[in-house]
Design a protein around this motif. Structure first.
Motif, PDB file in Angstrom:
ATOM      1  N   LEU A  20      66.840  55.149  13.315  1.00 23.52           N
ATOM      2  CA  LEU A  20      65.980  54.013  13.668  1.00 23.52           C
ATOM      3  C   LEU A  20      64.616  54.111  12.993  1.00 23.52           C
ATOM      4  O   LEU A  20      64.087  53.106  12.513  1.00 23.52           O
ATOM      5  CB  LEU A  20      65.797  53.939  15.186  1.00 23.52           C
ATOM      6  CG  LEU A  20      67.025  53.525  15.992  1.00 23.52           C
ATOM      7  CD1 LEU A  20      66.755  53.666  17.480  1.00 23.52           C
ATOM      8  CD2 LEU A  20      67.448  52.117  15.655  1.00 23.52           C
ATOM      9  N   ARG A  21      64.068  55.320  12.925  1.00 23.33           N
ATOM     10  CA  ARG A  21      62.777  55.500  12.252  1.00 23.33           C
ATOM     11  C   ARG A  21      62.893  55.165  10.761  1.00 23.33           C
ATOM     12  O   ARG A  21      61.984  54.553  10.196  1.00 23.33           O
ATOM     13  CB  ARG A  21      62.283  56.937  12.424  1.00 23.33           C
ATOM     14  CG  ARG A  21      61.747  57.208  13.806  1.00 23.33           C
ATOM     15  CD  ARG A  21      61.301  58.638  13.933  1.00 23.33           C
ATOM     16  NE  ARG A  21      60.679  58.885  15.228  1.00 23.33           N
ATOM     17  CZ  ARG A  21      60.577  60.075  15.780  1.00 23.33           C
ATOM     18  NH1 ARG A  21      61.042  61.145  15.160  1.00 23.33           N
ATOM     19  NH2 ARG A  21      60.000  60.220  16.954  1.00 23.33           N
ATOM     20  N   GLU A  23      65.075  53.088   9.383  1.00 29.61           N
ATOM     21  CA  GLU A  23      65.216  51.635   9.282  1.00 29.61           C
ATOM     22  C   GLU A  23      63.862  50.946   9.480  1.00 29.61           C
ATOM     23  O   GLU A  23      63.554  49.970   8.789  1.00 29.61           O
ATOM     24  CB  GLU A  23      66.216  51.118  10.317  1.00 29.61           C
ATOM     25  CG  GLU A  23      67.654  51.465  10.016  1.00 29.61           C
ATOM     26  CD  GLU A  23      68.613  50.992  11.097  1.00 29.61           C
ATOM     27  OE1 GLU A  23      68.220  50.142  11.930  1.00 29.61           O
ATOM     28  OE2 GLU A  23      69.750  51.477  11.124  1.00 29.61           O
ATOM     29  N   HIS A  24      63.066  51.455  10.411  1.00 27.66           N
ATOM     30  CA  HIS A  24      61.741  50.897  10.687  1.00 27.66           C
ATOM     31  C   HIS A  24      60.848  51.019   9.443  1.00 27.66           C
ATOM     32  O   HIS A  24      60.155  50.069   9.067  1.00 27.66           O
ATOM     33  CB  HIS A  24      61.123  51.628  11.883  1.00 27.66           C
ATOM     34  CG  HIS A  24      59.856  51.032  12.378  1.00 27.66           C
ATOM     35  ND1 HIS A  24      58.631  51.447  11.940  1.00 27.66           N
ATOM     36  CD2 HIS A  24      59.627  50.048  13.291  1.00 27.66           C
ATOM     37  CE1 HIS A  24      57.693  50.740  12.556  1.00 27.66           C
ATOM     38  NE2 HIS A  24      58.268  49.886  13.380  1.00 27.66           N
ATOM     39  N   ARG A  25      60.873  52.199   8.801  1.00 24.09           N
ATOM     40  CA  ARG A  25      60.088  52.405   7.568  1.00 24.09           C
ATOM     41  C   ARG A  25      60.563  51.477   6.463  1.00 24.09           C
ATOM     42  O   ARG A  25      59.755  50.898   5.726  1.00 24.09           O
ATOM     43  CB  ARG A  25      60.207  53.851   7.104  1.00 24.09           C
ATOM     44  CG  ARG A  25      59.261  54.808   7.764  1.00 24.09           C
ATOM     45  CD  ARG A  25      59.240  56.152   7.051  1.00 24.09           C
ATOM     46  NE  ARG A  25      60.560  56.729   6.857  1.00 24.09           N
ATOM     47  CZ  ARG A  25      61.155  57.549   7.707  1.00 24.09           C
ATOM     48  NH1 ARG A  25      60.547  57.900   8.818  1.00 24.09           N
ATOM     49  NH2 ARG A  25      62.356  58.034   7.450  1.00 24.09           N
ATOM     50  N   ASP A  28      59.332  48.054   7.108  1.00 23.57           N
ATOM     51  CA  ASP A  28      57.899  48.019   6.833  1.00 23.57           C
ATOM     52  C   ASP A  28      57.661  47.870   5.330  1.00 23.57           C
ATOM     53  O   ASP A  28      56.830  47.061   4.901  1.00 23.57           O
ATOM     54  CB  ASP A  28      57.247  49.297   7.363  1.00 23.57           C
ATOM     55  CG  ASP A  28      55.755  49.173   7.532  1.00 23.57           C
ATOM     56  OD1 ASP A  28      55.278  48.060   7.821  1.00 23.57           O
ATOM     57  OD2 ASP A  28      55.058  50.192   7.383  1.00 23.57           O
ATOM     58  N   LYS A  49      59.683  40.948  10.833  1.00 24.47           N
ATOM     59  CA  LYS A  49      58.718  41.546  11.747  1.00 24.47           C
ATOM     60  C   LYS A  49      59.287  41.643  13.165  1.00 24.47           C
ATOM     61  O   LYS A  49      59.065  42.639  13.867  1.00 24.47           O
ATOM     62  CB  LYS A  49      57.422  40.745  11.758  1.00 24.47           C
ATOM     63  CG  LYS A  49      56.621  40.933  10.483  1.00 24.47           C
ATOM     64  CD  LYS A  49      55.355  40.114  10.499  1.00 24.47           C
ATOM     65  CE  LYS A  49      54.565  40.293   9.216  1.00 24.47           C
ATOM     66  NZ  LYS A  49      53.312  39.527   9.231  1.00 24.47           N
ATOM     67  N   GLN A  51      62.479  41.941  13.877  1.00 28.48           N
ATOM     68  CA  GLN A  51      63.472  43.004  13.818  1.00 28.48           C
ATOM     69  C   GLN A  51      62.779  44.377  13.857  1.00 28.48           C
ATOM     70  O   GLN A  51      63.251  45.301  14.520  1.00 28.48           O
ATOM     71  CB  GLN A  51      64.302  42.870  12.538  1.00 28.48           C
ATOM     72  CG  GLN A  51      65.457  43.822  12.448  1.00 28.48           C
ATOM     73  CD  GLN A  51      66.284  43.582  11.194  1.00 28.48           C
ATOM     74  OE1 GLN A  51      66.005  42.686  10.403  1.00 28.48           O
ATOM     75  NE2 GLN A  51      67.295  44.392  11.001  1.00 28.48           N
ATOM     76  N   LYS A  52      61.646  44.481  13.168  1.00 29.84           N
ATOM     77  CA  LYS A  52      60.886  45.731  13.167  1.00 29.84           C
ATOM     78  C   LYS A  52      60.382  46.064  14.575  1.00 29.84           C
ATOM     79  O   LYS A  52      60.441  47.219  15.004  1.00 29.84           O
ATOM     80  CB  LYS A  52      59.714  45.602  12.183  1.00 29.84           C
ATOM     81  CG  LYS A  52      58.915  46.853  12.010  1.00 29.84           C
ATOM     82  CD  LYS A  52      57.792  46.622  11.009  1.00 29.84           C
ATOM     83  CE  LYS A  52      56.731  47.673  11.170  1.00 29.84           C
ATOM     84  NZ  LYS A  52      55.528  47.388  10.435  1.00 29.84           N
ATOM     85  N   LEU A  55      63.234  47.395  16.628  1.00 23.53           N
ATOM     86  CA  LEU A  55      63.501  48.791  16.291  1.00 23.53           C
ATOM     87  C   LEU A  55      62.474  49.704  16.960  1.00 23.53           C
ATOM     88  O   LEU A  55      62.820  50.763  17.483  1.00 23.53           O
ATOM     89  CB  LEU A  55      63.469  49.000  14.775  1.00 23.53           C
ATOM     90  CG  LEU A  55      64.656  48.450  13.990  1.00 23.53           C
ATOM     91  CD1 LEU A  55      64.409  48.581  12.495  1.00 23.53           C
ATOM     92  CD2 LEU A  55      65.939  49.160  14.378  1.00 23.53           C
ATOM     93  N   LYS A  56      61.216  49.289  16.948  1.00 22.62           N
ATOM     94  CA  LYS A  56      60.167  50.089  17.569  1.00 22.62           C
ATOM     95  C   LYS A  56      60.427  50.250  19.070  1.00 22.62           C
ATOM     96  O   LYS A  56      60.245  51.345  19.628  1.00 22.62           O
ATOM     97  CB  LYS A  56      58.794  49.434  17.327  1.00 22.62           C
ATOM     98  CG  LYS A  56      57.650  50.243  17.843  1.00 22.62           C
ATOM     99  CD  LYS A  56      57.553  51.578  17.127  1.00 22.62           C
ATOM    100  CE  LYS A  56      56.337  52.352  17.595  1.00 22.62           C
ATOM    101  NZ  LYS A  56      56.259  53.664  16.979  1.00 22.62           N
ATOM    102  N   ILE A  59      63.083  52.804  19.449  1.00 20.24           N
ATOM    103  CA  ILE A  59      62.541  54.130  19.154  1.00 20.24           C
ATOM    104  C   ILE A  59      61.797  54.669  20.371  1.00 20.24           C
ATOM    105  O   ILE A  59      62.002  55.812  20.786  1.00 20.24           O
ATOM    106  CB  ILE A  59      61.621  54.074  17.912  1.00 20.24           C
ATOM    107  CG1 ILE A  59      62.463  53.869  16.650  1.00 20.24           C
ATOM    108  CG2 ILE A  59      60.777  55.343  17.795  1.00 20.24           C
ATOM    109  CD1 ILE A  59      61.650  53.527  15.413  1.00 20.24           C
TER     110      ILE A  59
END
Length: 72
Positions: A20-21, A23-25, A28, A49, A51-52, A55-56, A59
């Motif tokens: 997940l981290r 995918e988040h990066r 970004d 944004k 979707q981000k 994910l956060k 996380i």
């Protein structure tokens, strides 16, 4: 030396957290590239944004499961 080949629940959470981290990066980076290049339309940027943020949230939820609460 009779170690179980199966992962523990905590190990699976840690692996999921790392995915997940990553995918988040990646999201970004994609958002930054679209904004910098001026190629992204507002709808696409808004969706990425959102979707981000999703994910956060995932996380944070997994981090909460892995880190025990400390009662002061």
């Amino acid at each position: 030396m009779n170690a179980s080949p199966e992962l523990s629940f905590e190990d699976m959470l840690r692996i999921r957290l790392e995915v997940l981290r990553r995918e988040h990066r990646d999201l970004d980076d994609a958002i930054a590239a679209l904004e910098a290049g001026g190629r992204g339309d507002q709808l696409t940027l808004r969706r990425l944004k959102k979707q981000k943020l999703c994910l956060k949230d995932q996380i944070v939820k997994i981090e909460d499961q892995l880190i025990p609460d400390i009662i002061a």
